[in-house]
Design a protein around this motif. Structure first.
Motif, short mmCIF file in Angstrom:
data_model
loop_
_atom_site.label_atom_id
_atom_site.label_comp_id
_atom_site.label_asym_id
_atom_site.label_seq_id
_atom_site.Cartn_x
_atom_site.Cartn_y
_atom_site.Cartn_z
N UNK A 150 0.64 -1.29 -0.04
CA UNK A 150 0.13 -0.05 0.12
C UNK A 150 0.88 1.29 0.17
N UNK A 151 0.53 2.07 -0.93
CA UNK A 151 1.18 3.31 -0.87
C UNK A 151 1.03 4.08 0.63
N UNK A 152 1.96 4.82 0.99
CA UNK A 152 1.98 5.34 2.42
C UNK A 152 1.72 6.77 2.38
N UNK A 153 1.12 7.55 3.42
CA UNK A 153 1.29 8.92 3.73
C UNK A 153 2.34 9.07 4.63
N UNK A 154 3.32 9.62 4.18
CA UNK A 154 4.62 10.16 4.60
C UNK A 154 4.41 11.43 5.45
N UNK A 155 3.85 12.25 5.06
CA UNK A 155 3.45 13.76 5.60
C UNK A 155 2.16 14.22 5.20
N UNK A 156 1.65 14.77 6.27
CA UNK A 156 0.26 15.35 6.03
C UNK A 156 0.12 16.52 7.04
N UNK A 157 -0.23 17.71 6.51
CA UNK A 157 -0.42 18.98 7.66
C UNK A 157 -0.55 20.07 6.97
N UNK A 158 -0.28 21.15 7.35
CA UNK A 158 -0.36 22.54 6.67
C UNK A 158 0.93 23.24 6.28
N UNK A 159 1.09 23.85 5.32
CA UNK A 159 2.02 24.90 5.13
C UNK A 159 1.31 26.30 4.27
N UNK A 160 1.70 27.26 4.78
CA UNK A 160 1.16 28.46 4.13
C UNK A 160 -0.25 28.46 4.27
N UNK A 161 -1.01 27.75 5.18
CA UNK A 161 -2.32 27.80 5.36
C UNK A 161 -2.99 26.68 4.51
N UNK A 162 -2.27 26.25 3.48
CA UNK A 162 -2.87 25.13 2.85
C UNK A 162 -2.78 23.67 3.04
N UNK A 163 -3.65 22.76 2.88
CA UNK A 163 -3.13 21.27 3.32
C UNK A 163 -1.96 21.01 2.30
N UNK A 164 -1.01 20.26 2.77
CA UNK A 164 0.02 19.61 2.14
C UNK A 164 0.22 18.26 2.35
N UNK A 165 1.10 17.49 1.55
CA UNK A 165 1.03 16.17 1.81
C UNK A 165 2.33 15.51 0.98
N UNK A 166 2.87 14.32 1.57
CA UNK A 166 4.00 13.47 0.85
C UNK A 166 3.19 12.17 0.93
N UNK A 167 3.36 11.20 -0.24
CA UNK A 167 2.87 10.15 -0.03
C UNK A 167 3.82 9.31 -1.22
N UNK A 168 4.15 8.07 -0.70
CA UNK A 168 5.04 7.37 -1.61
C UNK A 168 4.89 5.87 -1.33
N UNK A 169 5.99 5.25 -1.99
CA UNK A 169 6.01 3.79 -1.85
C UNK A 169 7.47 3.21 -2.42
N UNK A 170 7.35 1.89 -2.41
CA UNK A 170 8.53 1.18 -2.93
C UNK A 170 8.60 0.97 -4.41
N UNK A 171 9.95 0.88 -4.80
CA UNK A 171 9.73 0.74 -6.49
C UNK A 171 10.66 -0.54 -6.60
#
Length: 165
Positions: free
Chosen positions: A144-165
């Motif tokens: 399953x792809x994974x949520x690596x970061x989730x939060x706020x930056x400059x008042x907007x939702x931000x995220x990082x998701x990833x996985x293995x290759x």
């Protein structure tokens, strides 16, 4: 677009870095679909999100993303998060407070998108709720792809998701 993104994995890193990070930025267009009962012109016609592939790291990949909720809302905050998903909630600006509808990704870089709707938005009761959900999105090795970061930056939702290759 899933096919298009998978092509990036096959391009040598040296070629990708010669174009710079901006060359890899994608624009996700989410058309807002009002409910039948929503007042005319109460909803924004579209929401915009962006994702950028991080530089290659052996054995994995990651995408950074953001959705421009500040264009339509104030007081954006994280409501819930877990290893697979994150949900943000915000108060709709006065011109959109009567909007009732939903939005999912319809186009990526002006091309139709019919893949898994991993970014979903609901507009109702004066609030907007945006959810990034990686449930059921496999990486190249069947994990399953994974949520690596989730939060706020400059008042907007931000995220990082990833996985293995």
């Amino acid at each position: 677009m899933q096919f298009r993104r998978s092509l990036l994995w096959a391009i040598p890193f040296s070629v990708l870095t010669s174009f710079g990070a901006a060359a890899l930025a994608t624009t996700l267009e989410l058309d807002v679909l009002p409910t039948l009962d929503a007042p005319l012109d109460s909803c924004p016609p579209q929401l915009i999100a962006h994702e950028t592939r991080r530089p290659y790291v052996e054995g994995s990949y990651a995408w950074d993303g953001m959705i421009k909720l500040r264009d339509i809302a104030t007081a954006v905050r994280v409501a819930t998060t877990d290893p697979f998903s994150i949900t943000w909630v915000a108060t709709l600006k006065p011109e959109f407070r009567n909007c009732e509808g939903s939005a999912i990704i319809n186009r990526i870089d002006d091309e139709p998108y019919a893949g898994h709707a991993y970014l979903q938005v609901q507009l109702a009761d004066g609030e907007v709720t945006a959810t990034l959900d990686m449930t059921g999105i496999p990486d190249a090795n069947g994990y399953t792809s994974t949520l690596l970061f989730g939060g706020l930056r400059e008042g907007n939702p931000r995220w990082t998701w990833g996985g293995s290759d």
